[in-house]
Write an enzyme that holds these catalytic residues in place. Structure first.
Site, short mmCIF file in Angstrom:
data_model
loop_
_atom_site.label_atom_id
_atom_site.label_comp_id
_atom_site.label_asym_id
_atom_site.label_seq_id
_atom_site.Cartn_x
_atom_site.Cartn_y
_atom_site.Cartn_z
N GLU A 1 0.84 -1.20 0.00
CA GLU A 1 0.00 0.00 0.00
C GLU A 1 0.88 1.25 0.00
O GLU A 1 1.89 1.30 0.71
CB GLU A 1 -0.89 -0.04 1.25
N THR B 1 2.82 2.11 -2.19
CA THR B 1 4.10 1.78 -2.82
C THR B 1 4.09 2.12 -4.30
O THR B 1 5.15 2.29 -4.90
CB THR B 1 4.41 0.28 -2.66
N ASP B 2 2.89 2.23 -4.89
CA ASP B 2 2.85 2.35 -6.37
C ASP B 2 3.51 3.63 -6.87
O ASP B 2 4.28 3.61 -7.83
CB ASP B 2 1.43 2.17 -6.94
N ALA C 1 -15.54 3.52 -0.29
CA ALA C 1 -15.16 2.35 0.51
C ALA C 1 -13.71 1.94 0.25
O ALA C 1 -13.23 0.96 0.80
CB ALA C 1 -16.10 1.19 0.22
N SER D 1 -13.84 2.93 -6.94
CA SER D 1 -14.95 3.13 -7.87
C SER D 1 -14.57 4.16 -8.92
O SER D 1 -14.96 4.04 -10.08
CB SER D 1 -16.21 3.56 -7.12
N SER D 2 -13.77 5.16 -8.54
CA SER D 2 -13.44 6.19 -9.53
C SER D 2 -12.57 5.61 -10.65
O SER D 2 -12.80 5.88 -11.82
CB SER D 2 -12.78 7.40 -8.88
N GLU E 1 -7.68 10.98 -13.47
CA GLU E 1 -7.77 11.13 -12.00
C GLU E 1 -6.88 12.29 -11.54
O GLU E 1 -7.28 13.12 -10.71
CB GLU E 1 -7.34 9.81 -11.35
N ASP F 1 -4.72 1.30 -9.14
CA ASP F 1 -6.17 1.07 -9.22
C ASP F 1 -6.62 0.85 -10.66
O ASP F 1 -7.38 -0.07 -10.96
CB ASP F 1 -6.93 2.27 -8.63
N TYR G 1 -3.34 12.50 0.81
CA TYR G 1 -2.72 11.59 -0.16
C TYR G 1 -1.61 12.32 -0.92
O TYR G 1 -0.48 11.85 -1.02
CB TYR G 1 -3.77 11.06 -1.14
C1 GLA Z 1 -5.19 4.96 -3.79
C2 GLA Z 1 -4.44 5.34 -5.07
C3 GLA Z 1 -3.49 4.23 -5.50
C4 GLA Z 1 -2.59 3.80 -4.35
C5 GLA Z 1 -3.41 3.55 -3.08
C6 GLA Z 1 -2.54 3.28 -1.89
O1 GLA Z 1 -6.05 3.87 -4.01
O2 GLA Z 1 -5.36 5.59 -6.12
O3 GLA Z 1 -2.73 4.65 -6.61
O4 GLA Z 1 -1.57 4.73 -4.12
O5 GLA Z 1 -4.27 4.63 -2.77
O6 GLA Z 1 -1.81 2.11 -2.05
#
Ligand code: GLA
Length: 387
Positions: A33, A35-36, A122, A126-127, A159, A171, A221
């Site tokens: 999480e 990490t992307d 949640a 969804s986006s 996004e 995502d 974020y």
């Molecule tokens: C959101 C972001 C993802 C990722 C996660 C955390 O879902 O859209 O790119 O960074 O948070 O792992």
């Protein structure tokens, strides 16, 4: 026209004989999480909850969007595509249209209707599902033939530019590339990926939904992303080869970051540890050692809560309630944070009683209703009907 799925009745009257219909799923993430966007690894999967779009050509240059779930519409013309403050929902569609226009693709007018059974807020993306559905629909409508990865990147850009969240690629990638009963081990630097069978017979993936989404989610974020970049900037003068936290070690952080900024240190430490944890978790999966895998999920939760500080009291409560439960292999908050779901790996026969018990405790402690979903791992984005 062949329509391949039962769920479509929700699109009902919006489906015409020349409509393009696309299904794009939400996602879970087993481990890896935040990490992307640090060029690291993630381990997501697409699920059995999805967004559906029907796109019907128009003769003029207008775009008419309709949200079936919100019973709201938005009309504009192709010469006037811009992001909106209010309402928010068209941004996920318009942002993708803008990417096609930027790429020089000629689009004609269309009507698009949208519905989703992914709970919003949640943490099931969804986006991203809506963006990917739109990208596939437009690709089909314009007969452009962009490959899947290009569409993923366009959805991610939508996004960034229309929703204002500088998300990583996980995502959108998971929504498009998901495969039934498999998790995707994605290297977010090279974008190379492998499918790993997710064989947890006797266990279920249970999502416990806090039913809260704190307003901090998108602003914090972006702050986390900047903090990770700040850590790299502190290391780089000593190690020019470090391009992102993927290349950094905890020793480097100890030496060059901790003396300067304790907060940045903690954020970066979490990311480096999480990346290593994911690699260990993949090895656990290969060996079939689900116990060890589950322990790492709890460790991820602790890192996200204490070092990365993207959890909240509701998520911590849910993770703590199942920590010593012998029917739960692992649990942690999932996704960006500040609300949404925990993901739990739970013994099949204990699922119902766990949901009930934790639900009662959650309601007492937080005065909120707990929602729960049992997630199945499904195929990624699919065109259900085209012309
Ligand atoms: C959101 C972001 C993802 C990722 C996660 C955390 O879902 O859209 O790119 O960074 O948070 O792992």
């Amino acid at each position: 026209m062949i329509i391949m799925e039962k769920a479509i009745p929700a699109l009902g009257e919006h489906i015409k004989s020349n409509s393009i219909i696309v299904r794009s799923p939400g996602r879970i993430n087993l481990i890896g999480e935040h990490t992307d966007y640090n060029d690291g690894f993630v381990l997501p999967a697409a699920i059995d909850k999805a967004a559906y779009i029907s796109l019907t050509p128009r003769e003029d240059n207008e775009i008419h969007l309709y949200s079936i779930d919100l019973k709201d519409n938005y009309k504009t013309s192709l010469s006037d595509i811009h992001s909106l403050k209010e309402p928010n929902w068209p941004n996920y569609l318009l942002g993708v249209v803008a990417q096609f226009i930027k790429a020089g693709i000629k689009i004609n007018g269309f009507d698009a209707a949208l519905t989703a059974d992914i709970p919003i807020g949640a943490g099931l993306s969804s986006s991203a599902a809506v963006e990917c559905a739109m990208a596939f629909a437009l690709n089909e409508y314009t007969k452009t033939g962009f490959d899947k990865l290009t569409l993923v990147k366009m959805a991610q850009k939508a996004e960034h530019e229309y929703a204002g969240v500088k998300c990583g690629i996980m995502d959108q990638f998971a929504s498009v590339f998901g495969k039934k009963n498999h998790v995707v081990r994605l290297d977010c630097r090279s974008l190379q990926y492998e499918y790993e069978p997710f064989d947890i017979s006797g266990y279920k993936i249970v999502l416990l939904d806090t039913n809260v989404k704190h307003s901090l989610a998108s602003s914090e974020y972006n702050v986390r992303r900047q903090q990770c970049e700040a850590g790299v900037v502190l290391i780089q003068p000593h190690h020019p080869e470090v391009k992102s936290l993927r290349d950094a070690t905890v020793e480097m952080l100890d030496k060059y970051v901790q003396p300067v900024d304790e907060l940045i240190y903690q954020r970066c430490k979490y990311v480096i540890e999480e990346n290593n944890r994911l690699l260990g978790a993949c090895a656990d999966l290969k060996k079939g050692d689900l116990k060890s895998f589950g322990k790492k999920m709890f460790a991820t939760h602790d890192g996200l809560s204490r070092l990365y500080e993207v959890s909240c009291k509701e998520l911590d409560f849910l993770a703590d309630r199942v920590r010593d439960n012998e029917n739960v292999l692992g649990a942690r908050m999932m996704g960006g944070g500040f609300g949404g779901c925990t993901i739990n790996i739970v013994k099949e026969e204990a699922v119902d009683s766990l949901i009930e018990q934790v639900g009662i405790l959650y309601n007492k402690a937080m005065n909120k209703e707990l929602k729960a979903y049992v997630a199945q791992i499904e195929e990624g984005t699919t065109i259900l009907s085209s012309n």
